[in-house]
Design an enzyme around this catalytic site. Structure first.
Site, short mmCIF file in Angstrom:
data_model
loop_
_atom_site.label_atom_id
_atom_site.label_comp_id
_atom_site.label_asym_id
_atom_site.label_seq_id
_atom_site.Cartn_x
_atom_site.Cartn_y
_atom_site.Cartn_z
N GLU A 97 0.83 -1.20 0.00
CA GLU A 97 0.00 0.00 0.00
C GLU A 97 0.87 1.26 0.00
OE1 GLU A 97 -4.06 -1.30 2.17
OE2 GLU A 97 -2.43 -0.94 3.56
N CYS A 110 3.28 8.57 1.16
CA CYS A 110 3.80 7.64 2.17
C CYS A 110 4.08 6.32 1.45
CB CYS A 110 2.73 7.48 3.25
SG CYS A 110 3.18 6.29 4.51
N CYS A 117 6.25 -6.93 7.33
CA CYS A 117 7.27 -6.39 8.23
C CYS A 117 7.64 -7.45 9.25
CB CYS A 117 6.71 -5.15 8.94
SG CYS A 117 7.92 -4.32 9.99
N CYS A 121 5.81 -4.81 15.97
CA CYS A 121 5.45 -3.86 17.03
C CYS A 121 4.01 -4.14 17.48
CB CYS A 121 5.57 -2.42 16.53
SG CYS A 121 7.25 -2.00 16.03
N CYS A 124 0.94 -2.15 15.69
CA CYS A 124 0.99 -1.80 14.27
C CYS A 124 0.44 -2.93 13.39
CB CYS A 124 2.44 -1.50 13.88
SG CYS A 124 2.64 -1.04 12.16
N CYS A 341 -1.42 6.27 10.24
CA CYS A 341 -0.19 5.63 10.72
C CYS A 341 -0.49 4.28 11.34
CB CYS A 341 0.46 6.47 11.81
SG CYS A 341 1.19 7.94 11.24
N1 SAH Z 1 9.12 0.65 10.29
C1 SAH Z 1 9.24 2.07 10.24
C2 SAH Z 1 8.34 2.71 9.21
C3 SAH Z 1 6.88 2.62 9.53
S1 SAH Z 1 6.36 4.21 9.92
C4 SAH Z 1 9.04 2.64 11.62
O1 SAH Z 1 8.73 1.89 12.52
O2 SAH Z 1 9.28 3.83 11.81
C5 SAH Z 1 4.79 4.02 10.57
C6 SAH Z 1 4.62 4.87 11.80
O3 SAH Z 1 3.32 4.66 12.36
C7 SAH Z 1 5.61 4.45 12.86
O4 SAH Z 1 6.01 5.52 13.64
C8 SAH Z 1 4.74 3.50 13.64
O5 SAH Z 1 5.26 3.20 14.85
C9 SAH Z 1 3.44 4.24 13.69
N2 SAH Z 1 2.32 3.40 14.06
C10 SAH Z 1 2.26 2.06 13.95
N3 SAH Z 1 1.07 1.59 14.39
C11 SAH Z 1 0.36 2.67 14.79
C12 SAH Z 1 -0.95 2.84 15.32
N4 SAH Z 1 -1.76 1.82 15.53
N5 SAH Z 1 -1.35 4.08 15.60
C13 SAH Z 1 -0.54 5.14 15.38
N6 SAH Z 1 0.70 5.05 14.87
C14 SAH Z 1 1.16 3.83 14.59
#
Ligand code: SAH
Length: 349
Positions: A97, A110, A117, A121, A124, A341
């Site tokens: 996406e 984006c 991945c 986390c 996410c 995000c």
């Molecule tokens: N792997 C990289 C790039 C992904 S960026 C990284 O971790 O930075 C995506 C961003 O959205 C990251 O900051 C991630 O932590 C954040 N994110 C992930 N899940 C989220 C959620 N449920 N709500 C808000 N932000 C989230």
């Protein structure tokens, strides 16, 4: 058909210098590389036939040696706020996406860097289906070309690129850096380095390597935990690259390269948005000049975290500010189409 296509190199995997080398090898003039780059990245053509200022012979030769094709657009969803999410189908039927985010002052894409991945986390969506493979440089820049097409339809030139889609950019380092050079190249996509942001979950050795590439891009660190323990729970990568080492690496990066770092910090009710978190952050951030992007937790059905109330979030931000940490709350975009995000995911068919 697919196998045949897969054997040919996608021309968008090549840097400008590599296209020049190829042309020299086939006894063509180097300046043709500029023309080819302009057709692909500035005039947005999707086939060699359309490159009208190249000789027929050269066009045929390029067709023989390379591929240049669009992705299948499996789905396109437009949010009420104008955010547009694309689901692209790749040559091996995997899907990723990308998101177009228009605001009054900028138009951002984006971009995803991996199919899925590995980092898992605990908030996410991108890690839920696991990891399948890295995207090639061509697949990274092709996402941008599709989104650019769309943005141009609305007379919105692309101004910013954020590597915040699916995957961990620094886990696909070489393809990422090559793509950044194409994005930044005046002859290609031509977006200034300061308008390109790489976001990482904290792969320390690669953060330091990126600092030495000589490209002045912006770095964003997904911090999310407020100390070692909380980060261990939320982000398994912390077990390999612990909180305090990450903060140290950021200090070093800043000192060596004089670049400001942005931290991304998710606001989860009673967990990361709490008095305990605040006290701990104040301690760790002593001596670090940075910006902090507070991201309200966007619901992902597999996790049962809660988003704090507006009042709790504003209070948290104000208290960080009182301490001298420049913090802003990021407005979620495209939430109605799951494009905010952390809501992007590898769709599994
Ligand atoms: N792997 C990289 C790039 C992904 S960026 C990284 O971790 O930075 C995506 C961003 O959205 C990251 O900051 C991630 O932590 C954040 N994110 C992930 N899940 C989220 C959620 N449920 N709500 C808000 N932000 C989230």
């Amino acid at each position: 058909m697919n196998n045949q296509l897969q054997q040919k190199e996608d021309i968008r995997n090549l840097s400008y210098e590599e296209v020049v080398q190829y042309l020299n090898k086939i006894q063509e003039k180097s300046f043709r590389a500029t023309q080819i780059f302009e057709w692909i990245y500035q005039k947005n053509v999707w086939s060699f036939e359309q490159m009208k200022n190249l000789s027929k012979d050269l066009r045929e030769r390029l067709m023989q040696d390379f591929i240049l094709r669009p992705f299948e657009i499996a789905k396109k969803e437009i949010s009420q706020d104008g955010t547009t999410k694309f689901l692209f189908e790749l040559i091996d039927q995997e899907q990723v996406e990308s998101v177009l985010i228009p605001t009054a002052s900028r138009t951002t894409v984006c971009v995803s860097t991996q199919v899925g991945c590995k980092f898992g986390c605990k908030f996410c969506a991108s890690g839920i289906g696991g990891w399948n493979r890295n995207l090639t440089t061509a697949e990274i820049v092709t996402q941008i070309m599709h989104v650019k097409d769309e943005a141009q339809k609305h007379a919105q030139p692309l101004s910013h690129i954020v590597f915040m889609g699916i995957g961990e950019p620094l886990d696909n380092y070489d393809n990422l850096v090559k793509a950044i050079r194409i994005i930044n190249d005046k002859k290609a996509i031509n977006i200034g380095a300061r308008r390109i942001t790489v976001s990482t979950c904290g792969v320390i050795p690669k953060i330091l390597q990126l600092g030495q590439e000589g490209i002045q891009i912006e770095l964003a660190i997904s911090l999310h935990g407020y100390d070692n323990e909380s980060r261990n729970v939320l982000m398994p990568v912390n077990k390999k690259y612990p909180f305090s080492d990450l903060i140290e690496a950021c200090k070093q990066y800043q000192k060596n390269y004089r670049r400001q770092i942005t931290f991304e910090y998710i606001l989860i009710k009673d967990i990361t948005c709490s008095t305990k978190a605040l006290t701990s952050l104040k301690k760790s951030f002593k001596g670090l000049i940075c910006k902090m992007n507070l991201i309200p937790y966007n619901p992902v059905s597999e996790f049962d975290h809660k988003t704090p109330t507006r009042q709790e979030m504003y209070q948290f931000r104000d208290q960080l500010k009182d301490f001298g940490i420049h913090a802003t709350i990021r407005a979620p975009r495209g939430k109605d189409i799951n494009s905010a995000c952390g809501q992007l995911r590898r769709s599994i068919k």
